[in-house]
Design a protein around this motif. Structure first.
Motif, mmCIF file in Angstrom:
data_model
loop_
_atom_site.group_PDB
_atom_site.id
_atom_site.type_symbol
_atom_site.label_atom_id
_atom_site.label_comp_id
_atom_site.label_asym_id
_atom_site.label_seq_id
_atom_site.Cartn_x
_atom_site.Cartn_y
_atom_site.Cartn_z
ATOM 1 N N LEU A 293 -10.410 4.187 13.094
ATOM 2 C CA LEU A 293 -10.997 3.254 12.139
ATOM 3 C C LEU A 293 -9.991 2.194 11.719
ATOM 4 O O LEU A 293 -10.339 1.024 11.540
ATOM 5 N N ASP B 92 -23.841 -1.550 10.538
ATOM 6 C CA ASP B 92 -23.511 -2.868 10.008
ATOM 7 C C ASP B 92 -24.520 -3.875 10.546
ATOM 8 O O ASP B 92 -25.399 -3.537 11.336
ATOM 9 N N TRP C 172 -21.582 4.267 12.751
ATOM 10 C CA TRP C 172 -21.148 3.046 12.076
ATOM 11 C C TRP C 172 -22.358 2.125 11.987
ATOM 12 O O TRP C 172 -22.930 1.754 13.002
ATOM 13 N N PHE D 194 -19.614 5.634 16.592
ATOM 14 C CA PHE D 194 -18.178 5.358 16.580
ATOM 15 C C PHE D 194 -17.377 6.513 17.178
ATOM 16 O O PHE D 194 -16.370 6.291 17.857
ATOM 17 N N THR E 294 -26.651 0.252 14.627
ATOM 18 C CA THR E 294 -26.068 1.588 14.524
ATOM 19 C C THR E 294 -25.240 1.846 15.771
ATOM 20 O O THR E 294 -25.755 1.791 16.883
#
Length: 329
Positions: A65, A243, A241, A127, A124
């Motif tokens: 990350l 966004d 993850w 990660f 989506t």
């Protein structure tokens, strides 16, 4: 670059003693000096502090990350060009910091407004995949829980809880003597047992020997303490993850600004000011950067009898102007 990760238990950080995880990443040093970390004996050490829970984020997830921030570098570069937060705008350090905060806030609010006007679906991304069950003979992916020691084996005798763990990895006994680790073995359930031992030269003359060792003064061996580290169980679900694209809104915002036209009109003042005599300036006053701060503010201040300023923006979407509370023509 091959990294080795070590997930340490939570340690207090700062004057308030906030608990943070410490992830130590190591890799072999090259001939070129490493720009980050500390190099010792050919090994580069990097420290990562985080408050992410160990049960959800492994040490590898924390480091990934952090390294993933490189994907945001173009966005940060665009932000610097657009807002120009490095410009000098205050004679005090706290004023410059306030400018940085305002620039960041303006940038984020513009992106948020752009997302409200043209909402895009949330993306989506997986990660990190789900972790398979780990073998009991290997180190756990997310480190170990706080150490456990044995309970008192006899009333009035010292137990493992009376030996304090030190920052350097040693133990400190009630007599203020050091115990160093000399054995590590892995149990069948995956736990790691660390055995600490004192020096016989410290134990023989110790006045607390009767309370510390099994046979008291008749014991011929130094005191040992066994510490058990249980592995932390990590959730089996993948790390997701979520966004939404912000660079698209930034491009749209730039196109909007480039097609805008701003018209500023100034009404004539209600009263006419009397003519002022010609001012004779000194060389220091001619050099504007030498003016004190009070004179700069006075020079840029708007007089009370000045007319009203009207600003008209052209090319702004009506929905955008309405969301800001601006009057539309």
């Amino acid at each position: 670059m091959v990294r080795s990760l070590y997930d340490c238990p939570e340690v207090p950080v700062g004057p308030e003693g906030v608990l943070y995880r410490v992830v130590v990443a190591t890799h072999q040093a090259s001939q070129k000096k490493s720009p980050v970390g500390v190099t010792r004996a050919g090994i580069v050490y990097e420290l990562f502090f985080t408050n992410l829970p160990q049960q959800a984020f492994t040490a590898s997830d924390v480091v990934e990350l952090y390294l993933h921030r490189g994907a945001f570098e173009p966005i940060l570069s665009d932000e610097d060009i657009e807002q120009d937060p490095d410009r000098w705008c205050s004679h005090a350090a706290w004023g410059q910091e306030a400018w940085q905060i305002i620039s960041q806030w303006v940038w984020n609010i513009r992106l948020e407004l752009g997302h409200q006007l043209e909402p895009t679906p949330v993306r989506t991304t997986e990660f990190a995949p789900a972790l398979p069950p780990s073998s009991p003979h290997t180190a756990p992916p997310s480190g170990y829980a706080p150490p456990h020691v044995g309970l008192p084996w006899k009333a009035g005798r010292f137990s493992g809880q009376d030996f304090v763990l030190q920052p350097d990895g040693t133990l400190r006994c009630p007599a203020n003597q050091k115990l160093i680790p000399h054995e590590q073995r892995r149990e069948d359930d995956g736990s790691l047992r660390v055995v600490y031992g004192a020096s016989i030269r410290s134990c023989r003359p110790c006045p607390l020997r009767e309370q510390c060792q099994w046979n008291g003064n008749a014991t011929a061996k130094p005191r040992q303490v066994s510490v058990l580290l249980h592995p932390l169980q990590v959730g089996s679900a993948p790390l997701l993850w979520r966004d939404w694209s912000r660079r698209a809104h930034w491009r749209a915002c730039l196109q909007l600004v480039r097609h805008q036209r701003i018209e500023v009109s100034l009404l004539s003042p209600t009263t006419t000011s009397p003519g002022e005599a010609e001012a004779i300036l000194s060389r220091a006053q001619r050099a504007h950067y030498r003016l004190p701060w009070q004179e700069r503010l006075a020079r840029n201040a708007r007089v009370s009898i000045a007319g009203q300023v009207t600003i008209r923006l052209f090319g702004v979407p009506e929905s955008f102007a309405t969301s800001l509370g601006l009057a539309t023509a």
